[in-house]
Motif scaffolding. Sequence first.
Motif, PDB file in Angstrom:
ATOM      1  N   ASP A 116       0.869  -1.053   0.087  1.00 12.80           N
ATOM      2  CA  ASP A 116      -0.062  -0.061   0.051  1.00 12.80           C
ATOM      3  C   ASP A 116       0.886   1.240   0.137  1.00 12.80           C
ATOM      4  OD1 ASP A 116      -2.357   1.220   0.156  1.00 12.80           O
ATOM      5  OD2 ASP A 116      -3.253  -0.076   1.337  1.00 12.80           O
ATOM      6  N   LEU A 117       0.697   2.235  -0.888  1.00 17.22           N
ATOM      7  CA  LEU A 117       1.446   3.241  -1.113  1.00 17.22           C
ATOM      8  C   LEU A 117       0.847   4.398   0.098  1.00 17.22           C
ATOM      9  CD1 LEU A 117       3.608   4.936  -2.711  1.00 17.22           C
ATOM     10  CD2 LEU A 117       1.609   5.868  -4.008  1.00 17.22           C
ATOM     11  N   LEU A 118       1.956   4.547   1.003  1.00 16.35           N
ATOM     12  CA  LEU A 118       1.702   5.321   2.061  1.00 16.35           C
ATOM     13  C   LEU A 118       1.733   6.890   1.571  1.00 16.35           C
ATOM     14  CD1 LEU A 118       1.038   5.219   5.206  1.00 16.35           C
ATOM     15  CD2 LEU A 118       3.335   5.443   5.605  1.00 16.35           C
ATOM     16  N   GLY A 119       2.730   7.187   0.926  1.00 16.82           N
ATOM     17  CA  GLY A 119       2.773   8.543   0.316  1.00 16.82           C
ATOM     18  C   GLY A 119       3.839   8.687  -0.868  1.00 16.82           C
ATOM     19  N   ALA A 120       3.855   9.494  -1.728  1.00 11.25           N
ATOM     20  CA  ALA A 120       4.978   9.782  -2.577  1.00 11.25           C
ATOM     21  C   ALA A 120       4.986  11.134  -2.869  1.00 11.25           C
ATOM     22  CB  ALA A 120       4.371   9.132  -3.927  1.00 11.25           C
ATOM     23  N   SER A 121       6.157  11.697  -3.316  1.00 10.09           N
ATOM     24  CA  SER A 121       6.390  13.202  -3.682  1.00 10.09           C
ATOM     25  C   SER A 121       5.622  13.752  -4.491  1.00 10.09           C
ATOM     26  CB  SER A 121       7.979  13.235  -3.660  1.00 10.09           C
ATOM     27  OG  SER A 121       8.367  12.602  -4.891  1.00 10.09           O
ATOM     28  N   ASP A 165       3.229  12.502  -8.652  1.00  8.64           N
ATOM     29  CA  ASP A 165       2.493  11.283  -9.475  1.00  8.64           C
ATOM     30  C   ASP A 165       3.427  10.595 -10.236  1.00  8.64           C
ATOM     31  OD1 ASP A 165       0.125  12.379  -8.483  1.00  8.64           O
ATOM     32  OD2 ASP A 165      -0.340  13.641 -10.423  1.00  8.64           O
ATOM     33  N   TRP A 166       4.536  11.241 -10.649  1.00  4.27           N
ATOM     34  CA  TRP A 166       5.587  10.364 -11.096  1.00  4.27           C
ATOM     35  C   TRP A 166       6.127   8.955 -10.245  1.00  4.27           C
ATOM     36  CZ3 TRP A 166      11.433  10.439 -11.190  1.00  4.27           C
ATOM     37  CH2 TRP A 166      11.984   9.947 -12.096  1.00  4.27           C
ATOM     38  N   ALA A 167       6.380   9.311  -9.011  1.00  6.12           N
ATOM     39  CA  ALA A 167       6.894   8.361  -8.031  1.00  6.12           C
ATOM     40  C   ALA A 167       5.619   7.354  -7.806  1.00  6.12           C
ATOM     41  CB  ALA A 167       7.278   8.931  -6.715  1.00  6.12           C
ATOM     42  N   ALA A 168       4.532   7.860  -7.870  1.00  8.22           N
ATOM     43  CA  ALA A 168       3.381   6.901  -7.498  1.00  8.22           C
ATOM     44  C   ALA A 168       3.190   6.140  -8.685  1.00  8.22           C
ATOM     45  CB  ALA A 168       2.035   7.805  -7.544  1.00  8.22           C
ATOM     46  N   ALA A 169       3.404   6.443  -9.794  1.00  8.83           N
ATOM     47  CA  ALA A 169       3.303   5.853 -11.009  1.00  8.83           C
ATOM     48  C   ALA A 169       4.262   4.639 -11.196  1.00  8.83           C
ATOM     49  CB  ALA A 169       3.407   6.591 -12.425  1.00  8.83           C
ATOM     50  N   LEU A 170       5.486   4.917 -10.634  1.00  6.57           N
ATOM     51  CA  LEU A 170       6.618   4.144 -10.605  1.00  6.57           C
ATOM     52  C   LEU A 170       6.154   2.855  -9.700  1.00  6.57           C
ATOM     53  CD1 LEU A 170       9.799   6.349 -11.034  1.00  6.57           C
ATOM     54  CD2 LEU A 170       9.171   4.506 -12.565  1.00  6.57           C
ATOM     55  N   GLU A 171       5.825   3.393  -8.506  1.00  2.00           N
ATOM     56  CA  GLU A 171       5.149   2.147  -7.453  1.00  2.00           C
ATOM     57  C   GLU A 171       4.078   1.438  -8.254  1.00  2.00           C
ATOM     58  OE1 GLU A 171       6.702   1.939  -4.015  1.00  2.00           O
ATOM     59  OE2 GLU A 171       8.093   2.981  -5.297  1.00  2.00           O
ATOM     60  N   ASP A 172       3.245   2.022  -9.027  1.00  2.00           N
ATOM     61  CA  ASP A 172       2.349   1.202  -9.458  1.00  2.00           C
ATOM     62  C   ASP A 172       2.553   0.272 -10.423  1.00  2.00           C
ATOM     63  OD1 ASP A 172      -0.009   2.252  -8.190  1.00  2.00           O
ATOM     64  OD2 ASP A 172      -0.398   3.950  -9.608  1.00  2.00           O
ATOM     65  N   TYR A 208       3.943  -2.547  -8.455  1.00  3.70           N
ATOM     66  CA  TYR A 208       2.908  -3.436  -8.041  1.00  3.70           C
ATOM     67  C   TYR A 208       2.324  -4.415  -8.898  1.00  3.70           C
ATOM     68  CZ  TYR A 208      -1.357  -4.567  -5.291  1.00  3.70           C
ATOM     69  OH  TYR A 208      -2.379  -5.364  -4.891  1.00  3.70           O
ATOM     70  N   THR A 209       1.980  -3.847 -10.186  1.00  2.00           N
ATOM     71  CA  THR A 209       1.472  -4.529 -11.199  1.00  2.00           C
ATOM     72  C   THR A 209       2.510  -5.595 -11.728  1.00  2.00           C
ATOM     73  OG1 THR A 209       0.297  -2.467 -12.054  1.00  2.00           O
ATOM     74  CG2 THR A 209       0.676  -4.309 -13.593  1.00  2.00           C
ATOM     75  N   LEU A 210       3.644  -5.403 -11.937  1.00  2.00           N
ATOM     76  CA  LEU A 210       4.730  -6.196 -12.356  1.00  2.00           C
ATOM     77  C   LEU A 210       5.011  -7.241 -11.501  1.00  2.00           C
ATOM     78  CD1 LEU A 210       6.531  -3.855 -14.974  1.00  2.00           C
ATOM     79  CD2 LEU A 210       4.775  -5.572 -15.518  1.00  2.00           C
ATOM     80  N   GLY A 211       5.111  -6.909 -10.082  1.00  2.00           N
ATOM     81  CA  GLY A 211       5.583  -7.840  -9.033  1.00  2.00           C
ATOM     82  C   GLY A 211       7.103  -8.009  -9.122  1.00  2.00           C
ATOM     83  N   GLU A 212       7.762  -6.825  -9.505  1.00  2.00           N
ATOM     84  CA  GLU A 212       9.153  -7.012  -9.687  1.00  2.00           C
ATOM     85  C   GLU A 212       9.608  -5.358  -9.915  1.00  2.00           C
ATOM     86  OE1 GLU A 212      10.041  -8.628 -13.392  1.00  2.00           O
ATOM     87  OE2 GLU A 212      10.202  -6.762 -14.564  1.00  2.00           O
ATOM     88  N   GLY A 213      10.922  -5.145  -9.378  1.00  2.69           N
ATOM     89  CA  GLY A 213      11.545  -3.721  -9.308  1.00  2.69           C
ATOM     90  C   GLY A 213      12.249  -3.617  -8.059  1.00  2.69           C
ATOM     91  N   PRO A 214      12.981  -2.584  -8.035  1.00  4.17           N
ATOM     92  CA  PRO A 214      13.846  -2.169  -6.742  1.00  4.17           C
ATOM     93  C   PRO A 214      13.363  -2.370  -5.315  1.00  4.17           C
ATOM     94  CG  PRO A 214      13.411  -0.377  -7.943  1.00  4.17           C
ATOM     95  CD  PRO A 214      12.850  -1.369  -8.612  1.00  4.17           C
ATOM     96  N   GLY A 215      12.105  -1.818  -5.213  1.00  2.00           N
ATOM     97  CA  GLY A 215      11.395  -1.822  -3.974  1.00  2.00           C
ATOM     98  C   GLY A 215      11.033  -3.353  -3.420  1.00  2.00           C
ATOM     99  N   VAL A 216      10.534  -3.987  -4.459  1.00  2.00           N
ATOM    100  CA  VAL A 216      10.141  -5.385  -4.261  1.00  2.00           C
ATOM    101  C   VAL A 216      11.389  -6.260  -3.858  1.00  2.00           C
ATOM    102  CG1 VAL A 216       9.191  -7.514  -5.197  1.00  2.00           C
ATOM    103  CG2 VAL A 216       8.172  -5.335  -5.830  1.00  2.00           C
ATOM    104  N   PHE A 273      -1.158  -6.610 -17.203  1.00  2.00           N
ATOM    105  CA  PHE A 273       0.233  -6.716 -18.000  1.00  2.00           C
ATOM    106  C   PHE A 273      -0.184  -6.715 -19.545  1.00  2.00           C
ATOM    107  CE2 PHE A 273       3.676  -8.798 -20.117  1.00  2.00           C
ATOM    108  CZ  PHE A 273       4.896  -7.879 -19.751  1.00  2.00           C
ATOM    109  N   LEU A 274      -1.122  -7.685 -19.988  1.00  2.00           N
ATOM    110  CA  LEU A 274      -1.283  -7.962 -21.372  1.00  2.00           C
ATOM    111  C   LEU A 274      -1.909  -6.848 -21.920  1.00  2.00           C
ATOM    112  CD1 LEU A 274      -2.825 -11.601 -21.080  1.00  2.00           C
ATOM    113  CD2 LEU A 274      -0.575 -10.886 -22.342  1.00  2.00           C
ATOM    114  N   LEU A 275      -2.888  -5.813 -21.161  1.00  2.00           N
ATOM    115  CA  LEU A 275      -3.510  -4.952 -21.495  1.00  2.00           C
ATOM    116  C   LEU A 275      -2.825  -3.500 -21.375  1.00  2.00           C
ATOM    117  CD1 LEU A 275      -7.121  -5.741 -19.923  1.00  2.00           C
ATOM    118  CD2 LEU A 275      -6.300  -5.781 -22.447  1.00  2.00           C
ATOM    119  N   ASP A 276      -1.490  -3.755 -20.970  1.00  2.00           N
ATOM    120  CA  ASP A 276      -0.590  -2.416 -20.805  1.00  2.00           C
ATOM    121  C   ASP A 276      -1.264  -1.435 -19.630  1.00  2.00           C
ATOM    122  OD1 ASP A 276       1.520  -1.189 -21.065  1.00  2.00           O
ATOM    123  OD2 ASP A 276       0.873   0.102 -22.729  1.00  2.00           O
ATOM    124  N   ARG A 277      -2.023  -2.114 -18.658  1.00  2.00           N
ATOM    125  CA  ARG A 277      -2.607  -1.221 -17.659  1.00  2.00           C
ATOM    126  C   ARG A 277      -2.079  -1.297 -16.301  1.00  2.00           C
ATOM    127  NH1 ARG A 277      -8.723  -1.259 -17.730  1.00  2.00           N
ATOM    128  NH2 ARG A 277      -8.664   0.977 -16.967  1.00  2.00           N
TER     129      ARG A 277
END
Length: 234
Positions: A53-58, A60-67, A70-78, A209-213
């Motif tokens: 759960d996104l607690l806070g972001a500086s 919308d760009w940071a929030a989009a990267l967090e999204d 979450y969507t892909l299940g991979e990345g530095p935070g994961v 992922f398939l729908l690019d959303r």
Amino acid sequence: MEDRRSLWHAVADAAGVPGQHVWALSVCRNCVTAVPGVDAAAVTLRATETAQDLLGASDDWAAALEDQQYTLGEGPGVAAFRTREPVLVDSLDIADQHWPGFTDAAQTLGMGAAFAFPLQFGAIILGTLDLYRRTPGALAGRARADAAGFADLITLALLRRNEQTHVSGEDWLPGMGSYHDVNIATGMLAARLGISLGDAFTRLRGHAFLLDRTVLELARDVIAHRIDVDDLGE
């Protein structure tokens, strides 16, 4: 020095601020100001690698990267949450070796580097502090130390507030739920298709992922019946 002192106060005072996590937004924005070479920041609570759960972001760009994480299940935070170690990505070339899906999304969003720090205290881990920059490049030694220190302060503030609310019976997280709709849609999918919640979430993530959303966007369409749940059964 003044910027750094301001951030320290913002984090330390976080546990005493009620409401919808306005303090988290302040912490993230101050982090961008205080840590050289950082363009955006986000604080994400994580229960598992698939529950966050996104607690806070500086911004919308940071929030989009967090999204996207979450969507892909991979990345530095994961990865930082899983390994309980800082994950420092100086360029997308490094990221592509580990998270090809996230690398593509990050490139589209204009990310050049990312640095994730676990929010942990002993055996307890709450989530991650994720820092982003638009251009490639390492996080300098002092900046890295400051970022790690800020992650520790955020963790202590969260634990302190949790202890206080446990005693008072207060619900400190009334505004939590940036991904609450995903939980609802996952339950709807599981009930309709007769599958487990884990399998339902995997299916929701796969179709996103398939729908690019993002998973959140797709979940809201499921709840609003803009997408037939049966369409996600394949």
